[in-house]
Design a protein around this motif. Structure first.
Motif, mmCIF file in Angstrom:
data_model
loop_
_atom_site.group_PDB
_atom_site.id
_atom_site.type_symbol
_atom_site.label_atom_id
_atom_site.label_comp_id
_atom_site.label_asym_id
_atom_site.label_seq_id
_atom_site.Cartn_x
_atom_site.Cartn_y
_atom_site.Cartn_z
ATOM 1 N N ILE A 257 0.793 -1.257 0.067
ATOM 2 C CA ILE A 257 0.016 -0.143 0.065
ATOM 3 C C ILE A 257 0.861 1.350 -0.047
ATOM 4 C CG2 ILE A 257 -1.764 1.039 1.171
ATOM 5 C CD1 ILE A 257 -2.447 -1.542 -0.050
ATOM 6 N N HIS A 258 1.877 1.173 0.906
ATOM 7 C CA HIS A 258 2.601 2.535 1.056
ATOM 8 C C HIS A 258 3.938 2.685 0.052
ATOM 9 C CE1 HIS A 258 0.690 4.153 4.528
ATOM 10 N NE2 HIS A 258 0.288 2.799 4.894
ATOM 11 N N ILE A 259 4.668 1.625 -0.012
ATOM 12 C CA ILE A 259 5.959 1.563 -0.714
ATOM 13 C C ILE A 259 5.954 1.070 -2.145
ATOM 14 C CG2 ILE A 259 8.400 0.749 -0.662
ATOM 15 C CD1 ILE A 259 7.126 2.213 1.840
ATOM 16 N N ASN A 260 5.262 -0.231 -2.461
ATOM 17 C CA ASN A 260 5.193 -0.196 -3.988
ATOM 18 C C ASN A 260 4.802 0.628 -5.045
ATOM 19 O OD1 ASN A 260 6.606 -2.542 -2.948
ATOM 20 N ND2 ASN A 260 4.921 -4.012 -3.086
ATOM 21 N N ASN A 261 5.462 0.822 -5.824
ATOM 22 C CA ASN A 261 4.749 1.811 -6.946
ATOM 23 C C ASN A 261 4.163 0.818 -8.081
ATOM 24 O OD1 ASN A 261 5.615 4.400 -6.000
ATOM 25 N ND2 ASN A 261 7.715 3.699 -7.008
ATOM 26 N N CYS A 262 3.027 0.452 -7.815
ATOM 27 C CA CYS A 262 2.397 -0.726 -8.459
ATOM 28 C C CYS A 262 1.343 -0.362 -9.592
ATOM 29 C CB CYS A 262 1.991 -2.007 -7.622
ATOM 30 S SG CYS A 262 0.536 -1.357 -6.431
ATOM 31 N N ILE A 263 0.745 1.002 -9.419
ATOM 32 C CA ILE A 263 0.023 1.408 -10.184
ATOM 33 C C ILE A 263 0.461 2.066 -11.417
ATOM 34 C CG2 ILE A 263 -2.018 3.157 -10.490
ATOM 35 C CD1 ILE A 263 -2.555 0.729 -8.554
#
Length: 580
Positions: free
Chosen positions: A215-221
């Motif tokens: 939610i906070h770290i991974n740039n998955c969008i």
């Protein structure tokens, strides 16, 4: 178009909450289930890709040219499924979502919203049937579902509060408050998750950290940003990107075009609210936007009634908007009419059957008080029979357009009254006909209780019933007795007779339509006993047997096989007179 800097889920959800991201009118509404949302979050924690997104940058100078809607925040299966129109001031640019609305709405609901769906075996009008649920994850063990690793579940607060050695439910949205990693350790200590069994403590630690990272770290969008301000180009892109995966139905796309082209009305709001209205008529139906838009094409007499973007040009949409009130009234009257015939969502096996009815009423000018008026008895009788024949012959299965067009022509050329006989004789489409054969009538006798076609068959046997009253499909010889080996043996039946009763008690020959109150009074009483006590007058008994096609034989349970054979013969004779 190139990928922009990828975003974290926290960033996106925050911007949805601030209404920075909106939905263009060309988007359909939210349709994902709780299971799909749970699977999406499981994929995030397993570092699976969740697909690319397509955003549309709309300049503030152009936002008033289009309609935009807010994301759904508190989903309620009965009361809140429609997106609210966004209140846009035009003072700021906005970003609209062209592809990824289902996933982004799911992320928002999972982290900041709620999801209320109906509990089984609860009445739809009972508010308590829709408890509000939030998304939780179990910190003490993996999922027991074979295709899931993490145990995500939508739970009520009461359900989530139940904790034991295998269950500790953490509300997924609370991860938004744990901004720093040290706060995760604080949470684990404060809730004593560090002193549970060693392997479970390690699992809780790992799971909460993975959720934080997702939610906070991974740039998955990962997303593309389309900056064109031309609606035609944007619509083309939208249709292309939505042609794979779980595609939008054509009705969603066509409704999108209508929304952009109607001048006096909001097409999306008008049609979705109208669908809600007609679904609440009588005992309830299950119509959708497809049916309404298809009916618009048929009633407007367009030669091509297929769901194609080309068929919804500006001329078509202008005509449909201009005639909307009359079209809507024709559909409304049709639904009221089939409801008066006793049909509902469970028994109307092909929704498209109302389109020819609506076309006829439309061409007749939507006669006032048509459903109630005694002047229309012949028309209503023929429409009712057409409805039943069309359902039983399943003429709208497969490709309904090839049937709708010739039916429309037959009705258009024969408007003196509803042209049932012309439809029976002149409808010539491959494998589509309202005519029955003796073999098909024989097949109808094999229909069982609970089959969606049972009501249509029974309604043919009771042409004069007033379905404003509540009629039940009732077993003539009681089902509770006929499916119980113990009771049948106790009644003295042989093993062979017992097997026959168990295997044949649900067939149409043991079914009748009876009003709700008499059915409750009859309940599980033996047929002989109930008839003897209810109809003490010989003439009344004779009239009852004639009305329900009860053979004049021994009606004891021991004689059930002969009863079924004799009543099948009576039913076949009556159906043959009606159908052949």
């Amino acid at each position: 178009m190139a990928f922009e800097r990828p975003l974290t889920i926290k960033e996106v959800v925050t911007d949805i909450h601030r209404k920075k991201y909106l939905l263009p009118a060309i988007q359909r509404e939210f349709v994902w289930s709780t299971e799909q949302i749970e699977t999406l979050f499981d994929s995030l924690l397993r570092d699976y890709p969740v697909g690319a997104f397509l955003f549309w940058y709309v300049n503030k100078e152009n936002i008033n040219k289009y309609k935009f809607y807010e994301f759904l925040r508190e989903y309620h299966e009965r009361d809140n499924t429609h997106n609210v129109e966004a209140n846009i001031s035009g003072e700021e640019d906005i970003v609209a979502i062209l592809d990824g609305q289902q996933r982004l709405t799911s992320l928002y609901i999972g982290l900041k919203g709620t999801y209320a769906y109906k509990l089984p075996r609860k009445r739809a009008d009972n508010d308590l049937a829709y408890p509000e649920r939030c998304l939780y994850i179990n910190l003490l063990r993996e999922s027991e579902d074979y295709d899931m690793t993490y145990d995500f579940k939508f739970l009520t607060g009461k359900e989530a509060a139940v904790r034991d050695e295998n269950n500790y439910w953490f509300r997924v949205g609370d991860i938004l408050d744990l901004k720093e990693q040290y706060q995760i350790n604080d949470y684990l200590f404060e809730n004593e998750l560090n002193i549970v069994e060693k392997e479970k403590a390690k699992y809780a630690n790992k799971t909460l950290f993975r959720l934080h990272n997702a939610i906070h770290i991974n740039n998955c969008i990962n997303y593309y940003l389309e900056k064109s301000q031309e609606l035609d180009k944007v619509l083309n892109i939208f249709i292309r990107v939505n042609s794979g995966g779980t595609p939008l139905s054509y009705s969603d796309l066509l409704l999108s075009i209508a929304t952009a082209q109607w001048e006096q009305r909001d097409a999306r709001k008008t049609i979705t609210s109208f669908v809600d209205e007609i679904n609440n008529i009588g005992d309830g139906f299950d119509f959708n936007k497809d049916l309404v838009l298809k009916t618009c094409l048929v009633l407007s007499d367009f030669s091509d009634i297929a769901f194609k973007v080309d068929n919804f040009d500006s001329f078509t949409m202008a005509k449909i908007e201009k005639e909307w009130e009359e079209i809507a009234q024709s559909i409304r009257l049709s639904v009221e009419l089939v409801s008066s015939f006793g049909f509902n969502s469970k028994t109307l096996t092909a929704n498209y059957v109302i389109i020819p009815i609506a076309y006829y009423l439309y061409k007749k000018g939507n006669p006032h008080n048509f459903v109630e008026s005694v002047k229309n008895l012949d028309d209503k009788r023929n429409i009712r029979k057409f409805t039943v024949l069309a359902l039983l012959k399943r003429i709208f299965g497969g490709q309904p357009d090839i049937v709708l067009k010739p039916i429309r022509e037959i009705i258009k050329n024969n408007l003196a009254g509803f042209p049932l006989e012309h439809l029976k004789t002149d409808l010539r489409v491959t494998n589509k006909s309202l005519r029955f054969t003796e073999e098909e009538i024989e097949d109808l006798l094999w229909t069982k209780y609970g089959n969606r076609y049972a009501f249509s068959i029974l309604s043919l046997l009771y042409p004069n019933l007033d379905f404003k009253n509540n009629f039940h499909q009732d077993h003539i010889h009681p089902r509770s007795l006929l499916r119980s080996r113990t009771k049948l043996k106790k009644a003295g039946l042989t093993e062979e007779a017992v097997e026959f009763c168990i295997n044949h008690h649900d067939y149409i020959a043991n079914l009748q339509l009876i009003e709700g109150v008499p059915n409750q009074e009859k309940s599980n009483k033996m047929l002989e006993d109930w008839l003897g006590k209810t109809y003490t007058d010989h003439h009344e008994l004779k009239e009852y047997k004639s009305r329900h096609l009860i053979p004049d034989i021994d009606l004891s349970i021991e004689n059930f096989e002969e009863f079924l054979t004799e009543r099948e013969a009576l039913i076949k004779v009556k159906l043959s007179k009606i159908l052949l």
